[in-house]
Motif scaffolding. Structure first.
Motif, short mmCIF file in Angstrom:
data_model
loop_
_atom_site.label_atom_id
_atom_site.label_comp_id
_atom_site.label_asym_id
_atom_site.label_seq_id
_atom_site.Cartn_x
_atom_site.Cartn_y
_atom_site.Cartn_z
N VAL A 152 0.87 -1.17 0.00
CA VAL A 152 0.00 0.00 0.00
C VAL A 152 0.91 1.23 0.00
O VAL A 152 1.83 1.32 0.83
CB VAL A 152 -0.93 0.02 1.23
N TYR A 153 0.67 2.13 -0.91
CA TYR A 153 1.46 3.36 -0.99
C TYR A 153 0.68 4.50 -0.36
O TYR A 153 -0.54 4.62 -0.56
CB TYR A 153 1.80 3.70 -2.44
N ALA A 154 1.37 5.33 0.40
CA ALA A 154 0.74 6.48 1.05
C ALA A 154 1.38 7.77 0.54
O ALA A 154 2.58 7.81 0.21
CB ALA A 154 0.86 6.40 2.56
N ASP A 155 0.59 8.82 0.51
CA ASP A 155 1.06 10.08 -0.04
C ASP A 155 2.06 10.79 0.85
O ASP A 155 2.04 10.66 2.08
CB ASP A 155 -0.13 11.01 -0.27
N CYS A 156 2.88 11.57 0.18
CA CYS A 156 3.81 12.49 0.83
C CYS A 156 3.69 13.83 0.11
O CYS A 156 3.26 13.90 -1.04
CB CYS A 156 5.26 12.01 0.73
N ILE A 157 4.07 14.88 0.78
CA ILE A 157 4.20 16.20 0.17
C ILE A 157 5.64 16.65 0.40
O ILE A 157 6.16 16.50 1.51
CB ILE A 157 3.21 17.22 0.77
N LYS A 158 6.26 17.16 -0.63
CA LYS A 158 7.64 17.62 -0.52
C LYS A 158 7.78 19.05 -1.02
O LYS A 158 7.06 19.48 -1.93
CB LYS A 158 8.59 16.71 -1.32
N LEU A 166 15.92 19.05 -0.27
CA LEU A 166 14.66 18.89 0.46
C LEU A 166 14.57 19.94 1.56
O LEU A 166 15.41 20.00 2.46
CB LEU A 166 14.57 17.49 1.05
N LEU A 167 13.53 20.77 1.49
CA LEU A 167 13.32 21.83 2.47
C LEU A 167 12.29 21.44 3.53
O LEU A 167 12.36 21.90 4.67
CB LEU A 167 12.86 23.12 1.77
N TRP A 168 11.31 20.62 3.14
CA TRP A 168 10.23 20.23 4.05
C TRP A 168 9.54 19.02 3.45
O TRP A 168 9.44 18.88 2.23
CB TRP A 168 9.24 21.38 4.18
N SER A 169 9.09 18.12 4.30
CA SER A 169 8.36 16.97 3.80
C SER A 169 7.30 16.57 4.82
O SER A 169 7.39 16.89 6.01
CB SER A 169 9.29 15.80 3.50
N TRP A 170 6.29 15.88 4.32
CA TRP A 170 5.15 15.46 5.15
C TRP A 170 4.70 14.11 4.64
O TRP A 170 4.53 13.90 3.44
CB TRP A 170 4.04 16.49 5.02
N ARG A 171 4.50 13.17 5.57
CA ARG A 171 4.08 11.81 5.21
C ARG A 171 2.71 11.56 5.80
O ARG A 171 2.53 11.64 7.03
CB ARG A 171 5.11 10.81 5.73
N ALA A 172 1.72 11.28 4.95
CA ALA A 172 0.34 11.17 5.39
C ALA A 172 0.15 10.14 6.50
O ALA A 172 -0.56 10.39 7.48
CB ALA A 172 -0.56 10.82 4.20
N ILE A 173 0.78 8.99 6.38
CA ILE A 173 0.55 7.91 7.34
C ILE A 173 1.05 8.28 8.74
O ILE A 173 0.60 7.73 9.74
CB ILE A 173 1.21 6.59 6.86
N GLU A 174 1.92 9.27 8.83
CA GLU A 174 2.44 9.70 10.13
C GLU A 174 1.57 10.75 10.79
O GLU A 174 1.70 10.99 12.00
CB GLU A 174 3.86 10.24 9.97
N HIS A 175 0.67 11.40 10.02
CA HIS A 175 -0.08 12.52 10.56
C HIS A 175 -1.60 12.41 10.41
O HIS A 175 -2.33 13.11 11.12
CB HIS A 175 0.39 13.82 9.90
N LEU A 176 -2.07 11.57 9.52
CA LEU A 176 -3.52 11.37 9.36
C LEU A 176 -3.95 10.15 10.16
O LEU A 176 -3.43 9.05 9.91
CB LEU A 176 -3.90 11.16 7.89
N PRO A 177 -4.88 10.27 11.09
CA PRO A 177 -5.39 9.07 11.78
C PRO A 177 -6.22 8.24 10.80
O PRO A 177 -7.31 8.68 10.38
CB PRO A 177 -6.26 9.64 12.90
N PRO A 178 -5.77 7.06 10.39
CA PRO A 178 -6.50 6.29 9.39
C PRO A 178 -7.98 6.06 9.71
O PRO A 178 -8.81 6.14 8.78
CB PRO A 178 -5.72 4.97 9.32
N PRO A 179 -8.38 5.83 10.97
CA PRO A 179 -9.82 5.64 11.22
C PRO A 179 -10.67 6.86 10.88
O PRO A 179 -11.85 6.71 10.57
CB PRO A 179 -9.87 5.34 12.73
N LEU A 180 -10.08 8.07 10.92
CA LEU A 180 -10.82 9.27 10.55
C LEU A 180 -10.78 9.53 9.05
O LEU A 180 -11.54 10.37 8.55
CB LEU A 180 -10.25 10.49 11.28
N PHE A 181 -9.92 8.81 8.34
CA PHE A 181 -9.77 9.01 6.90
C PHE A 181 -9.80 7.65 6.20
O PHE A 181 -8.83 7.25 5.53
CB PHE A 181 -8.47 9.74 6.59
#
Length: 377
Positions: A152-158, A166-181
């Protein structure tokens, strides 16, 4: 008799109200072209064309410096899962009006959206594989539809510098609670939560549209946490969330599996960030005649009009604040994916299509390099 319903209904310019349409030029990239980007005027005439070396990885924009920002399909990206071929990108180019490549950043896992910012940096969407435990924590979707290798692949924003640092990055699986999404039940489990637009807000935070969970969120640039969430009771598989000058959020709401309604239609909504209430909306007077099941765009113009992209059918139109249509254009170019190196989706999308992901309009002042005697066109 013409067998294509779209062609039979009419292609190119379908109508214009010259007293109310915004002055300027509309930019679009035909998705099943080998890499063609066109700029058309309000009379529907092509006034400029770019021929680029990669098929469109979604869309193109014109930057303040006059260059074209083009997201092309990476020639050597891994073939992760079938629909990956539909929406991947990976070659983020700046091209001058003559077609010369000015700069380029590559990421073989990039997809959907990319913003070339004024300082030369780029904010964009990409993805990365989840661990087995992370994947198991994501609810919903069609069972046993992970990528062919089980991933399963999860989104990132860079956010990267002009030189690719790389100045900033965000990984969805680390910050989105899967039960809410949770993945909606008709989605495959190969990609979560499928970010299809990302936008740098005036306050420094990040606005993102999450298609497969029907959500629009604001991410704190400082902490990575979700600080604003518009859920599936308001939006349905939406695209193209952007910030307006007054801080409101403009969204193309596709409408697939919308809560509480069985009839399917698309609309454009303007949502107050403070109250989450819809403060402006456009839908067709006969709602079900305006619909695209995927893709789509909305751009608020300086005149107050809104440019709308009914993407799957190559239809681009402009409406006033009162909802009056003042310009309509249907992309006249049709082709299938055959021969474009996307064999995995030739069976899904076997038909000749005129689809565009998203269109943008620019005033004459925004394209000063464009020298054309439109009276001769």
């Amino acid at each position: 008799m013409e067998q294509s319903t779209l062609a039979r209904r009419g292609l190119g310019l379908r109508g214009v109200n010259n007293s109310k349409v915004s002055p300027g030029y509309t930019l679009f990239a035909h998705l099943t072209s080998p890499g063609i980007v066109k700029l058309v005027n309000n009379a529907g005439h092509v006034v400029h064309t770019w021929k680029l070396p990669y098929r469109p990885g979604r869309h193109a924009r014109i930057l303040k410096n006059g260059n074209l920002a083009f997201n092309g399909v990476h020639p050597d990206a891994p073939r992760l899962f079938p629909l990956w071929q539909k929406y991947r990108g990976g070659v983020m180019m700046q091209v001058d009006p003559s077609g010369k490549v000015v700069s380029e950043h590559r990421d073989p896992f990039a997809h959907h959206d990319q913003h070339h910012l004024d300082d030369g940096s780029i904010l964009y969407t990409t993805l990365a594989p989840c661990t087995a435990d992370e994947a198991a924590s994501i609810p919903g979707g069609i069972p046993k539809t992970e990528a062919p290798d089980g991933t399963v692949y999860a989104d990132c924003i860079k956010h990267v510098s002009p030189t690719g640092e790389l100045l900033w990055s965000w990984r969805a699986i680390e910050h989105l609670p899967p039960p809410l999404f949770p993945l909606q039940p008709h989605y495959t489990r190969d990609h979560w939560p499928l970010i299809n637009s990302v936008w740098p807000l005036a306050d420094g935070n990040i606005l993102a549209s999450l298609r497969s969970v029907s959500a629009v969120i604001i991410i704190s640039r400082e902490t990575g946490e979700v600080i604003w969430h518009l859920d599936s009771t308001v939006v349905a598989q939406q695209h193209c969330a952007s910030e307006l000058a007054n801080g409101d959020i403009l969204i193309f709401d596709n409408g697939t599996f919308r809560h509480g309604e069985s009839a399917t239609y698309s609309r454009v909504i303007q949502v107050s960030r403070a109250t989450k209430e819809i403060v402006w909306e456009y839908r067709d007077p006969h709602p079900m005649t305006f619909f695209t099941p995927f893709m789509g765009g909305a751009q608020r113009l300086a005149t107050g009009n809104t440019l709308v992209t009914e993407a799957a059918f190559g239809r681009i139109f402009e409406v006033t604040q009162e909802g009056e249509m003042v310009w309509e254009y249907v992309v006249p170019d049709f082709a299938s994916y055959k021969g474009l190196g996307a064999e995995e989706i030739e069976g899904y999308f076997w038909y000749p299509a005129n689809a565009v992901f998203r269109a943008y309009k620019y005033s004459p002042e925004e394209v000063p390099w464009l020298k054309v005697d439109e009276a001769k066109l």
